[in-house]
Design a protein around this motif. Sequence first.
Motif, PDB file in Angstrom:
ATOM      1  N   GLY A   1       9.063   1.462  48.639  1.00 19.71           N
ATOM      2  CA  GLY A   1      10.308   1.307  47.244  1.00 19.71           C
ATOM      3  C   GLY A   1      10.256   2.520  47.167  1.00 19.71           C
TER       4      GLY A   1
ATOM      5  N   LYS B   1      16.745  -5.043  43.765  1.00 17.29           N
ATOM      6  CA  LYS B   1      17.820  -4.932  42.553  1.00 17.29           C
ATOM      7  C   LYS B   1      18.645  -5.863  43.302  1.00 17.29           C
ATOM      8  CE  LYS B   1      15.306  -1.737  40.297  1.00 17.29           C
ATOM      9  NZ  LYS B   1      14.390  -2.074  39.401  1.00 17.29           N
TER      10      LYS B   1
ATOM     11  N   ASP C   1      19.571   8.626  41.302  1.00 14.78           N
ATOM     12  CA  ASP C   1      18.876   7.466  42.108  1.00 14.78           C
ATOM     13  C   ASP C   1      20.003   6.629  41.560  1.00 14.78           C
ATOM     14  OD1 ASP C   1      17.451   5.112  41.430  1.00 14.78           O
ATOM     15  OD2 ASP C   1      15.882   6.419  40.105  1.00 14.78           O
TER      16      ASP C   1
ATOM     17  N   CYS D   1      20.176   9.363  37.205  1.00 17.48           N
ATOM     18  CA  CYS D   1      20.865   8.038  37.659  1.00 17.48           C
ATOM     19  C   CYS D   1      21.626   7.271  37.014  1.00 17.48           C
ATOM     20  CB  CYS D   1      19.220   7.688  36.835  1.00 17.48           C
ATOM     21  SG  CYS D   1      18.423   5.882  36.840  1.00 17.48           S
TER      22      CYS D   1
ATOM     23  N   THR E   1      18.033   1.098  46.863  1.00 13.04           N
ATOM     24  CA  THR E   1      16.382   0.815  47.224  1.00 13.04           C
ATOM     25  C   THR E   1      17.359  -1.006  47.221  1.00 13.04           C
ATOM     26  OG1 THR E   1      14.696  -0.354  45.594  1.00 13.04           O
ATOM     27  CG2 THR E   1      16.308  -0.343  44.139  1.00 13.04           C
TER      28      THR E   1
END
Length: 350
Positions: free
Chosen positions: A80, A210, A180, A151, A207
């Motif tokens: 993760g 999502k 991020d 982010c 990642t």
Amino acid sequence: MGKEGFIEALVRPTVRALTPYSSARDEYDGAGNKMIFLDANENPFDNGLNRYPDPHQKSLKKLIARVRSLSPDQILLGNGSDEVLDLLFRVFCEPYTDAVITLPPTYGMYAVLAGINAVENIEIPLTPDFQPDVDQILEKAGAHTKMIFLCSPNNPTGNSLDPARVLAILEGFTGLVVIDEAYIDFSEAEGFVPLLKTHPNLVVTQTLSKAFGLAGIRLGMCFAAPEIIAFLKRVKPPYNVNELTQQRARTALSNLDKVAREIGELKASRAQLRKGLLDIPFIEEVFPTDANFILARVDNARLRYRQLVDKGIVVRDRSSQLGCANTLRFTVGTPEENTALLNTLKILDT
Ligand SMILES: Cc1ncc(COP(=O)(O)O)c(C=O)c1O
């Protein structure tokens, strides 16, 4: 930026001096090999998973490199992106000495990881339209500030960060800028990966949790200059990405049409959900979003949250976050789920 050796200078002295653990599979890769492997104390009876996974995830990285136009040595994979973010702290931040900058309201793990790693978290709130306050950030960054966490699209607000502001931070800060991009695939924006070519202090995390629909396998990605990746690899547990995850991730990355189709559907649903939310009388503001969720300001978030739970729908109350009083965050679900949400919101008591 671009001074020789500046990355090494940012790394914790203990990590710089570290001789990393060398696993059996570092020395010889067991996969598809005709040799007899009696080196890793594995069970020899083949069940498809009796061998340790590739600690360098070579075939998976090759696929990711192709999809993101990078080279494999610019990629670190983790359990993760949460593990990847933790590794960044452990490599670059000396406990009780160093600091990071975070920009609330934002993803809560940056502050938690700073706490776990005994690193000061300097919080500089986003502006009222949820953009970085560049002057404040550069002013507050001190000699011990190792990283700034951005982010984009931001959780929980949903908006993308202004590229000009991000560039100003990248160029004005001498530590690492970590962006991020967990939600980047839902955004029309290109994202910041292309800037890796010109900005050696940039780190981008993404990642498969999502847009790729694989939160259950735990596969986070870190993209950065090879020198940064090499230091992160020294600290990561040798087998941090298990064999089943590597297999499943390879399958997903070989079926990008399916991912693109789902992203398209979710974006269409997002637009419909947004429209529906705007019609709910007690919803006062629906914030623009580039992610797979929508933040909305309501009359009384605690009440609305409880009412929804009573009707079997769980959303996220983000009211405790800076600048997010009385807000709820709605994840975009299936068309049926979104309809159920809207129909329920319509009939809540006022
Ligand atoms: C901004 C952001 N980054 C990272 C994560 C965690 O990602 P992962 O599932 O890869 O650990 C999340 C999860 O909600 C998130 O919102």
